[in-house]
Design an enzyme around this catalytic site. Structure first.
Site, PDB file in Angstrom:
ATOM      1  N   CYS A  34     -14.289  15.092 -23.097  1.00 49.63           N
ATOM      2  CA  CYS A  34     -13.925  15.261 -25.440  1.00 49.63           C
ATOM      3  C   CYS A  34     -15.064  14.385 -25.832  1.00 49.63           C
ATOM      4  CB  CYS A  34     -12.939  14.658 -25.003  1.00 49.63           C
ATOM      5  SG  CYS A  34     -12.429  12.929 -24.723  1.00 49.63           S
TER       6      CYS A  34
ATOM      7  N   GLU B  57      -0.499  11.181 -35.257  1.00 45.45           N
ATOM      8  CA  GLU B  57      -1.500  10.329 -34.184  1.00 45.45           C
ATOM      9  C   GLU B  57      -0.819   9.275 -33.453  1.00 45.45           C
ATOM     10  OE1 GLU B  57      -6.191   9.720 -33.028  1.00 45.45           O
ATOM     11  OE2 GLU B  57      -5.823  10.394 -35.028  1.00 45.45           O
TER      12      GLU B  57
ATOM     13  N   GLY C  73       1.632   7.549 -33.959  1.00 37.76           N
ATOM     14  CA  GLY C  73       3.229   8.551 -32.393  1.00 37.76           C
ATOM     15  C   GLY C  73       3.072   9.272 -31.461  1.00 37.76           C
TER      16      GLY C  73
END
Length: 438
Positions: free
Chosen positions: A50, A192, A194
């Site tokens: 990523c 994000e 959470g």
């Protein structure tokens, strides 16, 4: 022969650029084939995560190899070289090899010491092998790097210390409870932070997840992803009554959990302890709530202390691993230096076998009465003599290849065995390459 890597990562390119230069899994074979057919490129591995896209290559010339790999990027992604080159880095030989070891051990990751990248590099290498894009050099280098990374993870535990607040929250919950699989966890906030917390919880065995969010649809979507339950903000009291652990991370400017709400919740919990972890800024939970009996409250500063301490520990480990990497790179290039003797060894074997074959032809002419079985026995024993005579010189020439004056020693070796330059040209490393593939 040179090792080279050309790529882009989170340091050189923002996410909106990185996402445009990723190789889809179904086309990776085509990309590797294209690279293998490219001038100057002898082996190739494409690594994609990523946060990075990299082409590792064995090239016969550095300048030509760099030019054609950049050209490959440009053509594959249909972008002009002028647009992509500013985001690309190029590393060569020792630097490129060292870079691979840093990548696979997580030292070059956005989160120092992450362990996931080992699996990603290993998969990239296996794919390249499957598509026959690797050979002697990369088969050795990548296997060495994979083995080394496994050793680093097992010996140092570099990836086990929490270095993000969401991860630290879960690590804290694990310390509070001996097990998490039988606990009810309430996450307040479906943003994000959470979601990251939920991912960490789920990967650590949590089976009962509840999600509360101002927008119920978001809570429902996140809860579904983790096989949990969604609640509206109006149902917060009910969710708190069921929860063992509460992790709150909303973007609210006002308190989500106040004293009066906790007083009501406590009455319905029958002295069951409640652990609250507030990772929101501004805070979601009134700090005075920690004074209630059986209520234990931690805030983001408590977690940040854990993160900072763990990051220091990871950095100490990283410095140690860097020293190990230097030794690994040195070991690899000692092996690479021995490849210079491959043409010598191949030429010596070939010359010896020609002499053996000529001798056999002479024996057949002078002793025509010999049977096929007798000739077979003689052929076998004469080859055995050749192999035994060559064994020690081959061992010695490999040892000579890593000595400081290797070039003079190689020249002396050639003269002793009468090996001509023309014989060596026909036995260059990459012309005898296939017989050494494993």
């Amino acid at each position: 022969m040179h090792v080279m890597v050309v790529g882009l990562n989170y340091r050189t390119a923002p996410v909106e650029i990185r996402e445009k230069f990723t190789f889809s899994e179904e086309k990776i074979g085509q990309a590797l084939l294209r690279l293998k057919q490219t001038k100057s490129i002898l082996e190739a591995v494409i690594v994609g995560t990523c946060n990075r896209t990299e082409v590792y290559a064995i090239v016969d010339q550095l300048h030509t190899g760099e030019h054609f790999i950049k050209k490959f990027y440009s053509e594959w992604f249909s972008v002009s070289k002028e647009k992509i080159i500013p985001f690309l880095y190029v590393k060569k030989d020792f630097e490129a090899t060292e870079h691979l070891f840093k990548v696979i051990t997580g030292l070059d990751s956005m989160i120092l010491g992450e362990t996931q990248v080992l699996g990603q590099v290993r998969q990239a290498f296996f794919l390249a092998q499957h598509h026959e894009a690797t050979g002697t050099i990369f088969n050795t280098l990548f296997k060495q790097a994979i083995t080394f990374a496994k050793k680093v993870h097992s010996k140092t535990r570099i990836g086990e210390k929490a270095v993000s607040v969401s991860y630290a929250a879960v690590e804290l919950a694990k310390k509070i409870f001996s097990r998490l699989d039988d606990k009810n966890v309430l996450i307040i906030g479906a943003g994000e932070m959470g979601e990251l917390t939920a991912i960490h919880l789920y990967s650590n065995g949590v089976k009962h997840v509840m999600v509360v969010n101002r927008t119920y649809e978001k809570a429902e979507k996140m809860a579904k992803a983790f096989k949990g339950e969604a609640y509206t903000m109006e149902q917060l009291k009910l969710a708190l009554t069921k929860a063992d652990i509460v992790i709150s991370s909303t973007g609210s400017n006002s308190l989500i959990i106040n004293n009066s709400l906790i007083e009501e919740v406590i009455k319905e919990r029958s002295d069951k302890p409640l652990f609250l972890i507030d990772i929101a800024v501004p805070r979601d939970i009134d700090p005075s709530i920690g004074n209630f009996d059986n209520v234990h409250l931690y805030n983001i500063d408590d977690l940040q202390d854990i993160v900072d301490s763990n990051m220091k520990e990871r950095q100490i480990i990283a410095n140690q691993v860097n020293n190990w990497i230097a030794s690994e790179v040195e070991e690899f290039y000692r092996w690479v230096n021995t490849l210079g003797v491959i043409p010598l060894i191949a030429a010596l074997r070939e010359k010896s076998l020609i002499i053996q074959e000529e001798t056999m032809n002479s024996i057949e002419k002078k002793l025509p009465h010999l049977s096929e079985r007798e000739l077979k026995v003689i052929r076998k024993h004469t080859k055995s003599i050749v192999n035994q005579l060559l064994k020690n010189p081959i061992i010695k020439v490999k040892e000579m290849a890593v000595q400081p004056d290797a070039e003079n020693m190689m020249r002396f070796f050639k003269e002793i065995f009468g090996l001509e330059d023309e014989e060596l040209k026909t036995n260059s490393v990459y012309k005898t390459y296939n017989i050494f593939r494993k």
